[in-house]
Design an enzyme around this catalytic site. Structure first.
Site: not given
Length: 286
Positions: A45, A50, A75, A108
């Site tokens: 994931d 990120y 996301k 997200h």
């Protein structure tokens, strides 16, 4: 003992994955994902916000494991909400990861032009770029605000979930639409109070497991997809070692009693959308 779950779109998702939130893109993500794949994880994931999609893709390629055997989630971040921006962002994520499709792609955060962004996800799914599509951080209130207007029902809603915050109201809503709940912070982000709860430590002793394994097993048996995060190889391995024992109905009930009905993150908080938008600029590194 669920090792996979079936989603409402017919796809099958591994019940336990590896989370990469807050793992830097300085080689650390590559190493952590490589260790996770070596330990048997087949579900990774990540997210645009990120900033480590490229290292996730590189680690998967270097593993030699066929792409079709690994479930990859990313996301869409807030800067790319709206139909046209979301279309470009999906392609950007695919490019960074080095793939022509993703197994799951999520909105997200539930703010801004959510309907426009969702239309882009639906279109990308029809084009085969995204196998499954879903949402994240949607409370019951936010779910009711947006999802009834969607043409396609999300396959998952990824939210904060652990024994201290079991999302009772949300789970009832999701169950009626056969939407799978995915847990971020499945171990309460290392909350020591949770890890030292007497019922958890007692069960850990009984089953010769650690506290984290008891919690993850509880969540798995509750039908929740989990992806604990760690950069330590031993912990990465142990977090996945939850399929050789089963909690009894009475033990499940005892852990359910730990629910405080409240988490550390409140998506309904006023001003949060603006705060998140300024905290993460996914185009800063483009």
């Amino acid at each position: 003992m669920p090792i996979t779950f079936r989603l409402n779109d017919g796809n099958t998702i591994p019940a336990i994955g590896f989370g990469t939130f807050q793992i830097p893109n300085d080689g650390s993500t590559y190493q952590a994902v490589s260790a996770a794949l070596a330990a048997g994880y087949r579900h990774i994931d990540t997210a645009a916000a990120y900033f480590n999609e490229a290292e996730v893709g590189q680690a998967i390629k270097a593993s030699g494991i066929p792409r079709t055997e690994i479930w990859v989630t990313s996301k869409l971040w807030l800067q790319d909400y709206g139909y046209e921006p979301a279309k470009k962002a999906i392609d950007r994520s695919l490019q960074k990861l080095g793939y022509d499709y993703l197994d799951l792609y999520l909105l997200h955060q539930p703010y801004g032009d959510v309907p426009g962004a969702w239309r882009a996800l639906e279109e990308a799914q029809q084009a085969g770029k995204l196998k499954s599509i879903g949402v994240s951080n949607m409370t019951p209130k936010l779910w009711q605000q947006f999802v009834p207007k969607f043409a396609t029902m999300p396959a998952v809603n990824q939210v904060e979930f652990n024994p201290y915050f079991q999302q009772a109201e949300l789970r009832q809503i999701l169950a009626t639409a056969d939407v799978k709940l995915e847990a971020w912070a499945p171990l309460g982000q290392g909350n020591q109070d949770l890890l030292n709860e007497p019922i958890i430590t007692k069960l850990a002793a009984k089953y010769s497991k650690n506290a984290g394994q008891i919690i993850l097993r509880f969540e798995n048996q509750a039908g929740v997809v989990v992806f604990p995060k760690s950069v330590h190889t031993a912990r990465i391995k142990s977090n996945r070692d939850i399929f050789d024992f089963e909690l009894t109905p009475a033990e499940m009930d005892a852990i359910r009693q730990l629910d405080k009905g409240k988490g550390q993150h409140d998506p309904d908080a006023p001003g949060l959308a603006k705060q998140l938008l300024s905290a993460f600029d996914v185009h800063a590194q483009d």
